[in-house]
Write a protein that holds these residues in place. Sequence first.
Motif, PDB file in Angstrom:
ATOM      1  N   MET A 148    -124.757  61.447 -62.690  1.00 16.87           N
ATOM      2  CA  MET A 148    -125.886  61.767 -61.829  1.00 16.87           C
ATOM      3  C   MET A 148    -126.695  60.489 -61.593  1.00 16.87           C
ATOM      4  O   MET A 148    -127.007  59.773 -62.529  1.00 16.87           O
ATOM      5  CB  MET A 148    -126.744  62.842 -62.515  1.00 16.87           C
ATOM      6  N   SER A 149    -127.036  60.227 -60.342  1.00 17.92           N
ATOM      7  CA  SER A 149    -127.812  59.031 -60.017  1.00 17.92           C
ATOM      8  C   SER A 149    -129.257  59.183 -60.504  1.00 17.92           C
ATOM      9  O   SER A 149    -129.737  60.289 -60.730  1.00 17.92           O
ATOM     10  CB  SER A 149    -127.805  58.782 -58.511  1.00 17.92           C
ATOM     11  N   LYS A 150    -129.942  58.050 -60.632  1.00 12.68           N
ATOM     12  CA  LYS A 150    -131.348  58.076 -61.052  1.00 12.68           C
ATOM     13  C   LYS A 150    -132.194  58.872 -60.058  1.00 12.68           C
ATOM     14  O   LYS A 150    -133.068  59.633 -60.441  1.00 12.68           O
ATOM     15  CB  LYS A 150    -131.899  56.663 -61.179  1.00 12.68           C
ATOM     16  N   ARG A 151    -131.912  58.689 -58.758  1.00 14.68           N
ATOM     17  CA  ARG A 151    -132.679  59.397 -57.729  1.00 14.68           C
ATOM     18  C   ARG A 151    -132.472  60.903 -57.843  1.00 14.68           C
ATOM     19  O   ARG A 151    -133.430  61.675 -57.802  1.00 14.68           O
ATOM     20  CB  ARG A 151    -132.279  58.917 -56.337  1.00 14.68           C
ATOM     21  N   THR A 152    -131.223  61.324 -57.999  1.00 13.66           N
ATOM     22  CA  THR A 152    -130.929  62.752 -58.135  1.00 13.66           C
ATOM     23  C   THR A 152    -131.630  63.328 -59.356  1.00 13.66           C
ATOM     24  O   THR A 152    -132.216  64.408 -59.296  1.00 13.66           O
ATOM     25  CB  THR A 152    -129.404  62.981 -58.243  1.00 13.66           C
ATOM     26  N   LYS A 153    -131.601  62.583 -60.445  1.00  8.59           N
ATOM     27  CA  LYS A 153    -132.240  63.040 -61.683  1.00  8.59           C
ATOM     28  C   LYS A 153    -133.752  63.173 -61.503  1.00  8.59           C
ATOM     29  O   LYS A 153    -134.348  64.156 -61.931  1.00  8.59           O
ATOM     30  CB  LYS A 153    -131.917  62.064 -62.815  1.00  8.59           C
ATOM     31  N   LYS A 154    -134.378  62.199 -60.856  1.00  7.44           N
ATOM     32  CA  LYS A 154    -135.832  62.230 -60.659  1.00  7.44           C
ATOM     33  C   LYS A 154    -136.269  63.336 -59.698  1.00  7.44           C
ATOM     34  O   LYS A 154    -137.368  63.859 -59.805  1.00  7.44           O
ATOM     35  CB  LYS A 154    -136.342  60.880 -60.134  1.00  7.44           C
ATOM     36  N   CYS A 155    -135.414  63.682 -58.738  1.00 10.03           N
ATOM     37  CA  CYS A 155    -135.774  64.678 -57.734  1.00 10.03           C
ATOM     38  C   CYS A 155    -135.429  66.103 -58.162  1.00 10.03           C
ATOM     39  O   CYS A 155    -135.909  67.062 -57.560  1.00 10.03           O
ATOM     40  CB  CYS A 155    -135.095  64.352 -56.403  1.00 10.03           C
ATOM     41  N   SER A 156    -134.604  66.236 -59.194  1.00  6.74           N
ATOM     42  CA  SER A 156    -134.230  67.563 -59.695  1.00  6.74           C
ATOM     43  C   SER A 156    -135.384  68.175 -60.480  1.00  6.74           C
ATOM     44  O   SER A 156    -136.257  67.469 -60.974  1.00  6.74           O
ATOM     45  CB  SER A 156    -133.001  67.453 -60.594  1.00  6.74           C
ATOM     46  N   ILE A 157    -135.341  69.486 -60.628  1.00  6.07           N
ATOM     47  CA  ILE A 157    -136.404  70.202 -61.331  1.00  6.07           C
ATOM     48  C   ILE A 157    -135.864  70.674 -62.674  1.00  6.07           C
ATOM     49  O   ILE A 157    -134.935  71.479 -62.732  1.00  6.07           O
ATOM     50  CB  ILE A 157    -136.885  71.414 -60.513  1.00  6.07           C
ATOM     51  N   SER A 158    -136.447  70.182 -63.749  1.00  4.83           N
ATOM     52  CA  SER A 158    -136.015  70.584 -65.090  1.00  4.83           C
ATOM     53  C   SER A 158    -136.489  71.999 -65.394  1.00  4.83           C
ATOM     54  O   SER A 158    -137.426  72.503 -64.757  1.00  4.83           O
ATOM     55  CB  SER A 158    -136.567  69.610 -66.136  1.00  4.83           C
ATOM     56  N   SER A 159    -135.878  72.622 -66.381  1.00  6.69           N
ATOM     57  CA  SER A 159    -136.285  73.988 -66.753  1.00  6.69           C
ATOM     58  C   SER A 159    -137.719  73.986 -67.288  1.00  6.69           C
ATOM     59  O   SER A 159    -138.471  74.939 -67.063  1.00  6.69           O
ATOM     60  CB  SER A 159    -135.319  74.587 -67.772  1.00  6.69           C
ATOM     61  N   LYS A 160    -138.120  72.915 -67.950  1.00  5.98           N
ATOM     62  CA  LYS A 160    -139.495  72.807 -68.459  1.00  5.98           C
ATOM     63  C   LYS A 160    -140.492  72.802 -67.302  1.00  5.98           C
ATOM     64  O   LYS A 160    -141.506  73.506 -67.332  1.00  5.98           O
ATOM     65  CB  LYS A 160    -139.639  71.531 -69.286  1.00  5.98           C
ATOM     66  N   VAL A 161    -140.193  72.022 -66.275  1.00  2.13           N
ATOM     67  CA  VAL A 161    -141.075  71.938 -65.101  1.00  2.13           C
ATOM     68  C   VAL A 161    -141.087  73.271 -64.356  1.00  2.13           C
ATOM     69  O   VAL A 161    -142.139  73.729 -63.915  1.00  2.13           O
ATOM     70  CB  VAL A 161    -140.660  70.766 -64.178  1.00  2.13           C
ATOM     71  N   ARG A 162    -139.920  73.923 -64.240  1.00  4.23           N
ATOM     72  CA  ARG A 162    -139.859  75.247 -63.591  1.00  4.23           C
ATOM     73  C   ARG A 162    -140.827  76.223 -64.263  1.00  4.23           C
ATOM     74  O   ARG A 162    -141.594  76.905 -63.599  1.00  4.23           O
ATOM     75  CB  ARG A 162    -138.445  75.825 -63.664  1.00  4.23           C
ATOM     76  N   LYS A 163    -140.793  76.253 -65.590  1.00  2.00           N
ATOM     77  CA  LYS A 163    -141.668  77.161 -66.341  1.00  2.00           C
ATOM     78  C   LYS A 163    -143.139  76.805 -66.123  1.00  2.00           C
ATOM     79  O   LYS A 163    -143.977  77.682 -65.944  1.00  2.00           O
ATOM     80  CB  LYS A 163    -141.329  77.113 -67.832  1.00  2.00           C
TER      81      LYS A 163
END
Length: 104
Positions: free
Chosen positions: A1-16
Amino acid sequence: MSKRTKKCSISSKVRKQVKARDGECCIFCGSTYDVQLCHVVPRSRGGLGIPENLVCGCFKCHMLMDQSNRRDEMLDQANEYLRGIYPEFDRTNKIYKKWSLKMC
């Protein structure tokens, strides 16, 4: 996974965090049915997957925000909502910057 993809994705912690902050209801219409997370600055434009760039929206409002002539109106509403929660809200701090020395 690229750095950009990782930064733009939403983690489960952030979702909650975002769902708890917004009461798991659409900030646009108040619906609690089929609630999703909406990027204010879209991922396609480098929008980060952080609470300050996300709001809850029902499927219908999310589609309207992404693909209709009401987009500007809805983005204004989302930005105003986030400014009420984060007084230091600045749209430019929510974008992935490839060459930045400091990553958000």
